[in-house]
Scaffold this active site. Structure first.
Site, PDB file in Angstrom:
ATOM      1  N   SER A 241       0.826  -1.218   0.000  1.00 20.64           N
ATOM      2  CA  SER A 241       0.000   0.000   0.000  1.00 20.64           C
ATOM      3  C   SER A 241       0.861   1.269   0.000  1.00 20.64           C
ATOM      4  O   SER A 241       0.567   2.234  -0.728  1.00 20.64           O
ATOM      5  CB  SER A 241      -0.975   0.009   1.181  1.00 20.64           C
ATOM      6  OG  SER A 241      -0.309  -0.215   2.394  1.00 20.64           O
ATOM      7  N   HIS A 271      -2.073  -8.844   2.058  1.00 25.32           N
ATOM      8  CA  HIS A 271      -1.768  -7.566   2.731  1.00 25.32           C
ATOM      9  C   HIS A 271      -2.936  -7.249   3.687  1.00 25.32           C
ATOM     10  O   HIS A 271      -3.269  -8.057   4.537  1.00 25.32           O
ATOM     11  CB  HIS A 271      -1.528  -6.506   1.645  1.00 25.32           C
ATOM     12  CG  HIS A 271      -0.946  -5.212   2.119  1.00 25.32           C
ATOM     13  ND1 HIS A 271      -0.338  -5.055   3.331  1.00 25.32           N
ATOM     14  CD2 HIS A 271      -0.868  -3.983   1.511  1.00 25.32           C
ATOM     15  CE1 HIS A 271       0.079  -3.795   3.458  1.00 25.32           C
ATOM     16  NE2 HIS A 271      -0.241  -3.129   2.370  1.00 25.32           N
ATOM     17  N   HIS A 318       5.553 -12.749   7.608  1.00 23.90           N
ATOM     18  CA  HIS A 318       5.790 -11.366   7.178  1.00 23.90           C
ATOM     19  C   HIS A 318       6.978 -11.324   6.221  1.00 23.90           C
ATOM     20  O   HIS A 318       7.910 -12.125   6.362  1.00 23.90           O
ATOM     21  CB  HIS A 318       6.056 -10.450   8.379  1.00 23.90           C
ATOM     22  CG  HIS A 318       5.846  -9.015   8.054  1.00 23.90           C
ATOM     23  ND1 HIS A 318       6.834  -8.216   7.526  1.00 23.90           N
ATOM     24  CD2 HIS A 318       4.735  -8.243   8.150  1.00 23.90           C
ATOM     25  CE1 HIS A 318       6.336  -7.006   7.330  1.00 23.90           C
ATOM     26  NE2 HIS A 318       5.063  -6.996   7.689  1.00 23.90           N
ATOM     27  N   ARG A 327       2.852  -4.677  16.835  1.00 22.66           N
ATOM     28  CA  ARG A 327       1.463  -4.224  16.679  1.00 22.66           C
ATOM     29  C   ARG A 327       0.508  -5.310  17.177  1.00 22.66           C
ATOM     30  O   ARG A 327      -0.573  -5.017  17.680  1.00 22.66           O
ATOM     31  CB  ARG A 327       1.184  -3.879  15.204  1.00 22.66           C
ATOM     32  CG  ARG A 327       2.108  -2.795  14.654  1.00 22.66           C
ATOM     33  CD  ARG A 327       1.953  -2.602  13.164  1.00 22.66           C
ATOM     34  NE  ARG A 327       2.293  -3.789  12.404  1.00 22.66           N
ATOM     35  CZ  ARG A 327       2.139  -3.930  11.087  1.00 22.66           C
ATOM     36  NH1 ARG A 327       1.637  -2.923  10.383  1.00 22.66           N
ATOM     37  NH2 ARG A 327       2.480  -5.034  10.468  1.00 22.66           N
ATOM     38  N   ASP A 373      -2.454  -8.329  11.747  1.00 27.23           N
ATOM     39  CA  ASP A 373      -3.814  -8.743  11.403  1.00 27.23           C
ATOM     40  C   ASP A 373      -4.317  -9.927  12.232  1.00 27.23           C
ATOM     41  O   ASP A 373      -5.511 -10.208  12.238  1.00 27.23           O
ATOM     42  CB  ASP A 373      -3.882  -9.091   9.909  1.00 27.23           C
ATOM     43  CG  ASP A 373      -3.495  -7.907   9.043  1.00 27.23           C
ATOM     44  OD1 ASP A 373      -3.962  -6.794   9.334  1.00 27.23           O
ATOM     45  OD2 ASP A 373      -2.703  -8.085   8.094  1.00 27.23           O
TER      46      ASP A 373
HETATM   47  N1  HAX Z   1       0.781 -19.795   6.070  1.00 24.86           N
HETATM   48  C1  HAX Z   1       1.179 -20.717   5.160  1.00 24.86           C
HETATM   49  N2  HAX Z   1       2.272 -20.571   4.379  1.00 24.86           N
HETATM   50  C2  HAX Z   1       2.993 -19.440   4.540  1.00 24.86           C
HETATM   51  C3  HAX Z   1       2.652 -18.453   5.469  1.00 24.86           C
HETATM   52  C4  HAX Z   1       1.489 -18.654   6.251  1.00 24.86           C
HETATM   53  N3  HAX Z   1       1.055 -17.748   7.128  1.00 24.86           N
HETATM   54  N4  HAX Z   1       3.572 -17.458   5.402  1.00 24.86           N
HETATM   55  C5  HAX Z   1       4.445 -17.801   4.448  1.00 24.86           C
HETATM   56  N5  HAX Z   1       4.091 -19.007   3.915  1.00 24.86           N
HETATM   57  C6  HAX Z   1       4.743 -19.720   2.797  1.00 24.86           C
HETATM   58  C7  HAX Z   1       4.744 -18.848   1.553  1.00 24.86           C
HETATM   59  O1  HAX Z   1       3.484 -18.913   0.913  1.00 24.86           O
HETATM   60  C8  HAX Z   1       5.875 -19.449   0.765  1.00 24.86           C
HETATM   61  O2  HAX Z   1       5.426 -20.659   0.229  1.00 24.86           O
HETATM   62  P1  HAX Z   1       5.895 -21.173  -1.245  1.00 24.86           P
HETATM   63  O3  HAX Z   1       7.383 -21.227  -1.174  1.00 24.86           O
HETATM   64  O4  HAX Z   1       5.239 -22.485  -1.351  1.00 24.86           O
HETATM   65  O5  HAX Z   1       5.402 -20.143  -2.202  1.00 24.86           O
HETATM   66  C9  HAX Z   1       6.896 -19.800   1.877  1.00 24.86           C
HETATM   67  O6  HAX Z   1       6.116 -19.934   3.088  1.00 24.86           O
HETATM   68  C10 HAX Z   1       7.973 -18.766   2.084  1.00 24.86           C
HETATM   69  O7  HAX Z   1       7.351 -17.508   2.337  1.00 24.86           O
HETATM   70  P2  HAX Z   1       8.105 -16.363   3.189  1.00 24.86           P
HETATM   71  O8  HAX Z   1       9.369 -16.026   2.453  1.00 24.86           O
HETATM   72  O9  HAX Z   1       8.236 -16.781   4.602  1.00 24.86           O
HETATM   73  O10 HAX Z   1       7.056 -15.186   3.144  1.00 24.86           O
HETATM   74  P3  HAX Z   1       6.823 -14.066   2.025  1.00 24.86           P
HETATM   75  O11 HAX Z   1       7.723 -12.923   2.321  1.00 24.86           O
HETATM   76  O12 HAX Z   1       6.865 -14.637   0.647  1.00 24.86           O
HETATM   77  O13 HAX Z   1       5.298 -13.672   2.306  1.00 24.86           O
HETATM   78  C11 HAX Z   1       3.395 -13.051   3.556  1.00 24.86           C
HETATM   79  C12 HAX Z   1       4.902 -12.874   3.393  1.00 24.86           C
HETATM   80  C13 HAX Z   1       2.918 -12.059   4.600  1.00 24.86           C
HETATM   81  C14 HAX Z   1       2.718 -12.764   2.218  1.00 24.86           C
HETATM   82  C15 HAX Z   1       3.102 -14.512   4.003  1.00 24.86           C
HETATM   83  O14 HAX Z   1       3.718 -14.747   5.233  1.00 24.86           O
HETATM   84  C16 HAX Z   1       1.623 -14.822   4.076  1.00 24.86           C
HETATM   85  O15 HAX Z   1       1.010 -15.184   3.063  1.00 24.86           O
HETATM   86  N6  HAX Z   1       0.985 -14.699   5.316  1.00 24.86           N
HETATM   87  C17 HAX Z   1      -0.438 -14.905   5.459  1.00 24.86           C
HETATM   88  C18 HAX Z   1      -1.228 -13.694   4.989  1.00 24.86           C
HETATM   89  C19 HAX Z   1      -1.041 -12.516   5.941  1.00 24.86           C
HETATM   90  O16 HAX Z   1      -1.159 -12.638   7.138  1.00 24.86           O
HETATM   91  N7  HAX Z   1      -0.781 -11.338   5.361  1.00 24.86           N
HETATM   92  C20 HAX Z   1      -0.643 -10.095   6.131  1.00 24.86           C
HETATM   93  C21 HAX Z   1       0.806  -9.683   6.287  1.00 24.86           C
HETATM   94  C22 HAX Z   1       0.972  -8.392   7.055  1.00 24.86           C
HETATM   95  C23 HAX Z   1       0.364  -7.257   6.314  1.00 24.86           C
HETATM   96  O17 HAX Z   1       0.778  -6.827   5.249  1.00 24.86           O
HETATM   97  N8  HAX Z   1      -0.697  -6.744   6.819  1.00 24.86           N
HETATM   98  O18 HAX Z   1      -1.391  -5.867   6.157  1.00 24.86           O
END
Ligand code: HAX
Length: 441
Positions: A241, A271, A318, A327, A373
Site C-alpha cells: 500500500s 496484505h 511477514h 502491533r 492482522d
Molecule cells: N501460512 C502458510 N504458508 C505461509 C505463510 C502462512 N502464514 N507465510 C508464508 N508461507 C509460505 C509462503 O506462501 C511461501 O510458500 P511457497 O514457497 O510455497 O510459495 C513460503 O512460506 C515462504 O514464504 P516467506 O518467504 O516466509 O514469506 P513471504 O515474504 O513470501 O510472504 C506473507 C509474506 C505475509 C505474504 C506470508 O507470510 C503470508 O502469506 N501470510 C499470510 C497472509 C497474511 O497474514 N498477510 C498479512 C501480512 C501483514 C500485512 O501486510 N498486513 O497488512
C-alpha cells in the site's frame, strides 16, 4: 501558511539540502548488492526507496521517527480520560519529525474537523454500487469520486510551478484524511445498519468521531480506534500500500488517485485483507469444531488442515519481520486490559501458542510469528463489530496517515518519477552465458 504546514516545509527544506550534499559526496556509493533471486522473488531485502515516516527492523518491529509503539503509547498526547495515543499526534510526528505537544494535536484535530465536509456526489456515487459490493470496493470508489476536490489536480491544470507541488499535495493530504472517516462510516452504516447514518460530532477527536459515526459510543471502542488508527498507520515504504501510493504519486497523480491506488493493494489477502481473513478463519474453525474455545491441540490440527488444502494461515508470517509483530503485542495488551475473559480473544492467544511451531516445522516459512492482522478482528468483535468484510476499510483509514505524510515528503524533497529497470528471463539466461553484457555488470 498554517502552523504545521510551515513547520513541515522548514524540516523538508533542511532534509532536501542535506540529501543534495549527501548525493554530491556519496552518490556513487553502492548500497547493498542485488542478487538474481531478489529480482524474481518480490525484491525482498533489496533497499530501493527512501521513506521518511517510519523504519522497520526485522527483529524489533516498526519505529516511527525512532519511536517504538510502547514509546508512542507513553509519549503521544491522549484524549481526556483516555490512555491510548491520539493518531493526530502520530501524524504530526511522521510529518514534522518531532513529538507534538497537546496544543499541536488539538490543532490537527481542529484542522481535520474543519476540512471534513464530504460533497453529496460522493455518497451518490457509493449509492450507485450494489450494497453487496465489498466495503473496500465502495471505499475506493468513494475516494475516486472525491478526487473532484483535488487542489493538486486543479493547480496542476492551471500551470503550477513545480516548487509548489508539495504545497498542493499537503493540502490534499489534510483534506483527504479529514474526510475519510465520514466516507468509511457511511459505507458501514449503508451496508450493515440499514442506511441509518450518524452525523459527525465536532467535539470529538478524529478517531473518537470515527467510532461515533460508525455507531459505537462505548469509550472502550473509542480507545480501541485511537490505538488501531495509530498502529496501522505506517510500516516503512516497501509494503504494497505504501509503495503503490508512492509509485503512483511519482507520476504526479494527485493524492486522491495515489491513495486510492495504494488502497487497491491493501485490499489484497496477503496484505490488509488478511484482517478479515483471520476472523473468517477463526469463525469457520469454531463452527467446524462446534466450540467457542477450541483447545490448542484442536487448533494445531485445524492449522494442518488449512495448510494441507493449499491455503495460508492468515495473520502469520511477514516479508520483513522475523519476530512477533509489536502491533500484535500492543493489541494483546489492550485485550488483557479490557477483555481478558473474552473467548474469542483467548482463542487468538491460543492460536499464538499453537501456530508458530506448526509453521516452523514446515521449514520454508521465514517468519512463523503473528503480524498485526492476527489480533485486530477479535477486539472489534468484542465491541459488536462482527462484520469482518469491513475491517480492511478501518486499516485503510489509518494507512492514509502514513502514506499521505510520505507523499507530502516525496513532493517536498522533489523525488522523481519511479521507474526501475526490468529484464526478461531470456535476457537473464543470455547474461548468465556471457552473451549479453548490456546490463548487470
Ligand atoms: N501460512 C502458510 N504458508 C505461509 C505463510 C502462512 N502464514 N507465510 C508464508 N508461507 C509460505 C509462503 O506462501 C511461501 O510458500 P511457497 O514457497 O510455497 O510459495 C513460503 O512460506 C515462504 O514464504 P516467506 O518467504 O516466509 O514469506 P513471504 O515474504 O513470501 O510472504 C506473507 C509474506 C505475509 C505474504 C506470508 O507470510 C503470508 O502469506 N501470510 C499470510 C497472509 C497474511 O497474514 N498477510 C498479512 C501480512 C501483514 C500485512 O501486510 N498486513 O497488512
Amino acid at each position: 501558511m498554517g502552523i504545521i504546514k510551515e513547520r513541515f516545509k522548514g524540516k523538508a527544506d533542511e532534509v532536501a539540502a542535506d540529501i543534495k550534499d549527501v548525493l554530491k559526496d556519496h552518490g556513487t556509493k553502492k548500497i547493498g548488492e542485488v542478487q538474481l533471486a531478489q529480482i524474481y522473488q518480490g525484491m525482498r531485502g533489496m533497499t530501493g526507496l527512501v521513506t521518511e515516516t517510519s523504519l522497520l527492523d526485522a527483529q524489533e518491529g516498526i519505529r516511527f521517527r525512532g519511536y517504538s509503539i510502547p514509546e508512542l503509547q507513553e509519549r503521544l498526547p491522549k484524549a481526556d480520560g483516555g490512555s491510548e495515543p491520539l493518531p493526530e499526534g502520530l501524524f504530526y510526528l511522521m510529518l514534522v519529525g518531532e513529538l507534538p505537544t497537546d496544543e499541536d494535536v488539538q490543532h490537527v484535530t481542529s484542522v481535520w474537523q474543519r476540512r471534513s465536509h464530504v460533497p453529496n456526489h460522493v455518497f451518490a456515487t457509493i449509492e450507485a454500487l450494489p450494497v453487496s459490493a465489498h466495503p473496500m470496493t465502495q471505499f475506493v470508489v468513494g475516494v475516486m469520486a472525491l478526487q473532484t476536490e483535488s487542489q493538486f489536480a486543479k493547480r496542476y491544470a492551471a500551470g503550477m510551478n513545480k516548487k509548489d507541488y508539495w504545497d498542493a499535495v499537503f493540502d490534499d493530504a489534510m483534506d483527504l484524511i479529514a474526510r475519510l472517516p465520514r466516507i468509511a462510516a457511511y459505507i458501514y452504516r449503508r451496508k450493515y445498519k440499514n442506511g441509518e447514518h450518524i452525523q459527525p460530532n465536532g467535539l470529538l477527536d478524529w478517531a473518537g468521531n470515527f467510532a461515533h459515526m460508525l455507531g459505537y459510543g462505548d469509550n472502550g471502542f473509542k480507545e480501541l480506534m485511537r490505538l488501531y488508527m495509530t498502529i496501522h498507520a505506517d510500516h516503512e515504504g516497501g509494503n504494497v500500500s505504501a509503495h503503490t501510493t508512492h509509485l503512483v504519486g511519482s507520476a504526479l497523480s494527485d493524492p486522491y488517485l495515489s491513495y486510492a491506488a495504494g488502497m487497491n493493494g491493501l485490499a489484497g489477502p496477503l496484505h490488509g485483507l488478511a484482517n478479515q481473513e483471520v476472523i473468517k478463519w477463526i469463525f469457520e474453525m469454531r463452527e467446524e469444531l462446534k466450540t467457542e474455545l477450541p483447545s490448542k491441540e484442536q487448533i494445531t490440527e485445524y492449522v494442518q488442515k488449512t495448510l494441507n488444502s493449499g491455503k495460508v494461515v492468515p495473520g502469520y508470517g511477514h516479508a520483513v519481520l522475523r519476530k512477533t509483530d509489536p502491533r500484535f503485542t500492543a493489541q494483546m495488551e489492550f485485550g488483557k486490559k479490557h477483555m481478558p475473559n473474552d473467548p474469542l480473544v483467548q482463542t487468538v492467544w491460543n492460536i499464538y501458542d499453537a501456530v508458530p511451531p506448526v509453521l516452523q516445522s514446515l521449514g520454508k516459512i521465514k517468519n512463523p510469528w503473528p503480524n498485526v492482522d492476527a489480533h485486530s478482528g477479535a477486539l472489534l468483535v468484542h465491541y459488536g463489530m462482527v462484520e469482518y468484510e469491513f475491517y480492511t476499510v478501518l486499516f485503510a483509514v489509518s494507512r492514509a496517515l502514513g502514506v499521505l505524510a510520505s507523499l507530502s515528503w516525496d513532493r517536498a524533497l522533489g523525488f522523481p518519477l519511479e521507474r526501475p529497470k526490468s529484464v526478461t528471463h531470456d535476457a537473464v539466461k543470455k547474461w548468465l552465458k556471457g552473451e549479453d553484457e548490456i546490463w548487470g555488470e
